[in-house]
Scaffold this active site. Structure first.
Site, short mmCIF file in Angstrom:
data_model
loop_
_atom_site.label_atom_id
_atom_site.label_comp_id
_atom_site.label_asym_id
_atom_site.label_seq_id
_atom_site.Cartn_x
_atom_site.Cartn_y
_atom_site.Cartn_z
N ASP A 135 1.32 -1.09 -0.09
CA ASP A 135 -0.12 -0.14 0.22
C ASP A 135 1.17 1.38 0.22
O ASP A 135 1.66 1.29 0.77
CB ASP A 135 -0.59 -0.17 1.33
CG ASP A 135 -2.24 0.74 1.10
OD1 ASP A 135 -2.57 0.85 0.42
OD2 ASP A 135 -2.65 1.18 1.98
N TYR A 137 1.48 5.75 -0.17
CA TYR A 137 1.19 6.59 0.35
C TYR A 137 0.42 7.81 -0.37
O TYR A 137 1.55 8.32 -0.12
CB TYR A 137 1.49 6.81 1.33
CG TYR A 137 1.29 7.28 2.49
CD1 TYR A 137 -0.15 7.80 3.27
CD2 TYR A 137 2.16 8.53 3.47
CE1 TYR A 137 -0.13 8.47 4.13
CE2 TYR A 137 2.10 9.28 4.76
CZ TYR A 137 0.85 9.12 5.48
OH TYR A 137 0.28 10.45 6.12
N HIS A 142 -3.51 14.13 1.37
CA HIS A 142 -3.94 12.94 2.08
C HIS A 142 -2.84 13.02 3.17
O HIS A 142 -2.61 13.21 4.23
CB HIS A 142 -4.23 11.51 1.95
CG HIS A 142 -4.38 9.95 3.08
ND1 HIS A 142 -5.16 10.42 3.60
CD2 HIS A 142 -3.10 9.33 2.85
CE1 HIS A 142 -5.22 9.44 4.42
NE2 HIS A 142 -3.57 8.98 4.09
N GLU A 208 -10.86 4.13 3.67
CA GLU A 208 -9.94 4.62 2.50
C GLU A 208 -9.65 4.16 1.73
O GLU A 208 -9.81 3.37 1.00
CB GLU A 208 -8.57 3.52 3.23
CG GLU A 208 -7.99 4.73 4.67
CD GLU A 208 -6.16 4.61 4.71
OE1 GLU A 208 -6.00 4.10 3.85
OE2 GLU A 208 -5.78 5.13 5.28
N GLU A 210 -9.34 4.15 -1.95
CA GLU A 210 -7.65 3.77 -3.05
C GLU A 210 -8.31 3.10 -4.33
O GLU A 210 -9.69 3.17 -4.40
CB GLU A 210 -6.78 3.13 -1.78
CG GLU A 210 -6.80 3.40 -0.65
CD GLU A 210 -5.54 3.21 0.13
OE1 GLU A 210 -4.71 2.60 -0.95
OE2 GLU A 210 -5.38 2.89 0.87
N GLN A 249 -4.61 1.42 14.99
CA GLN A 249 -3.86 2.71 14.19
C GLN A 249 -2.51 3.77 15.00
O GLN A 249 -1.80 3.42 14.82
CB GLN A 249 -3.84 3.55 12.99
CG GLN A 249 -2.52 3.78 12.17
CD GLN A 249 -3.35 4.54 11.36
OE1 GLN A 249 -4.70 4.53 10.69
NE2 GLN A 249 -2.44 5.13 10.01
N TYR A 253 1.72 2.99 15.35
CA TYR A 253 2.17 3.19 13.90
C TYR A 253 3.96 3.35 14.28
O TYR A 253 4.82 3.06 12.91
CB TYR A 253 1.53 3.47 13.85
CG TYR A 253 1.92 4.82 13.27
CD1 TYR A 253 0.97 5.80 14.36
CD2 TYR A 253 2.44 6.26 12.76
CE1 TYR A 253 0.81 7.06 14.60
CE2 TYR A 253 3.00 7.05 12.49
CZ TYR A 253 1.92 7.95 13.95
OH TYR A 253 1.92 9.25 14.28
MN MN Z 1 -4.16 2.48 2.73
#
Ligand code: MN
Length: 425
Positions: A135, A137, A142, A208, A210, A249, A253
């Site tokens: 994934d 970013y 964002h 999210e 995407e 998260q 993280y």
């Molecule tokens: Mn994501």
């Protein structure tokens, strides 16, 4: 290899509605269970699913070099591994078979009974066996919003962001097809004053918005893919809801990045729309400043104009659209993402999936997550039934849509849908 299937003037003898996501110019690829419980690879025109395994057995792909069982499989991995020439030959041939004026299949009722299904007769499966899922970013808006919310508005973008398409390795086992319910995850959250971490059902489940691209075998271990070749290894795209638990998260993280706050589920739309079908919708991405390092330089038109939408539907209530965004806002293109992914020699294989990262636009109604739309809960969103949402409630269904439209041609992805169920007791 010409893309004859893309000709916007083509019409099909199948009955389709004018605003379908799946005109004869789309011809996406997917895997479905038939009414006879047989799994097959197929495509879709309008509201008809088409069994490519049956078409192949009946000789409709004669003259194209395909193995006998290429479409009689439970994933597209082998077909995708055959490479772009095969994808194009098959897509062009499907277009010919269903072209207005071609009577071969149209006038053969026996064959039509074997090959054609209505959408309510089939059950869509995952289109690929996803070996590895990464994934990215790659939306600047964002990354800036999240940097502001989680860290410091003054230094929202970390120094590496404008130089590297940032990504992390996700979990492929929990990628699920549209329609599969999502169980609210349980986990740890930040300690309160007593220093003891919270534990229980996540209170901050989010979507999210995407897109994800699916690759073919791109490189051998130790070699890299150049930016000029990168798109040759991209088979197509799906809509991708990278479900996230913000409280899990936020606690986990640092220092290694996302883990259990992301890995409980990711929902994809079940039809892979080929990069070839999206060719008419190329556009420039945002200006990249500072200029990326030379290995990430490419020419114009490496982004794609795909309109994106998210709606929330509470149980037994009407849906409310909460966001409208566009895939063209991506700061780092798919070509740059794939090139960067392999620059260290990491090998990318057929069926690998690369998420774009949340696609947020410049305006407050174009943000691709509730974290941003509600600004971490400070500005709740009012739904049509009058209730407020900071994040996603139990029994809410999140619906994502994506389509491109230009000069009367519409190429879409269908819906990417998931309902959040209460956590296990
Ligand atoms: Mn994501």
């Amino acid at each position: 290899m010409p893309l004859t299937a893309n000709d916007p003037s083509k019409k099909t003898w199948l009955e389709t509605s004018t605003n379908t996501d799946f005109p004869i110019q789309n011809i996406p690829f997917g895997v479905f269970l038939t009414r006879d419980d047989i799994i097959t690879i197929g495509t879709r025109i309008g509201d008809f699913a088409i069994d490519l395994g049956a078409l192949h057995q009946l000789g409709y792909f004669n003259g194209i070099d395909l193995t006998d069982d290429l479409f009689m499989q439970d994933s597209l991995n082998d077909f995708i591994a055959d490479g772009r020439k095969t994808w194009r030959l098959v897509r062009n041939r499907v277009s010919d078979i269903f072209l207005e004026g071609n009577s071969n299949l149209r006038d053969n009722q026996e064959h039509r009974n074997i090959v054609l299904f209505t959408m309510d007769e089939i059950e869509m499966q995952l289109p690929v066996d996803v070996g590895d899922y990464t994934d990215f970013y790659a939306s600047k808006e964002h990354a800036t919003n999240v940097g502001s919310l989680f860290r410091d508005p003054e230094n929202a973008l970390l120094p590496n962001w404008l130089h590297i398409p940032i990504g992390y390795h996700g979990r492929s086992s929990s990628i699920i097809p549209s329609g599969t319910p999502v169980r609210r995850p349980i986990g740890q959250s930040k300690p309160g004053d007593d220093g003891v971490p919270g534990f229980g059902p996540s209170k901050l489940v989010d979507f999210e918005l995407e897109m994800a691209f699916i690759t073919t075998d791109a490189n051998h271990l130790g070699q890299s893919v150049s930016i000029d070749e990168a798109e040759d290894y991209i088979f197509g795209l799906v809509l991708f809801n990278d479900w996230s638990a913000r409280d899990i998260q936020a606690w986990e993280y640092v220092p290694l990045g996302p883990f259990l706050g992301k890995s409980f589920a990711s929902t994809i739309s079940p039809w892979i729309v080929t990069l070839d079908a999206l060719e008419p919708f190329r556009t420039n991405g945002p200006l990249q400043d500072p200029e990326p390092l030379p290995y990430l330089h490419h020419g114009d038109n490496k982004n794609f104009d795909i309109k994106l939408q998210v709606g929330i539907q509470p149980e037994n209530e009407e849906e409310t659209v909460v966001a409208n965004s566009n895939f063209k806002y991506m700061y780092w293109s798919m070509a740059q993402q794939l090139t960067h992914h392999t620059v260290n020699g990491c090998n990318v294989r057929s069926g690998d999936m690369m998420g774009s990262g949340t696609i947020s636009g410049p305006t407050k109604d174009s943000y691709g997550s509730m974290l941003e739309l509600s600004w971490k809960g400070q500005n709740p969103i009012t739904l049509k039934d009058g209730t407020l949402r900071k994040f996603i409630n139990d029994n809410d269904t999140v619906i994502m849509r994506a389509y491109s439209e230009k000069d009367g041609l519409r190429i879409g992805f269908g819906n990417c849908v998931g309902k959040v169920l209460p956590a296990n007791k």
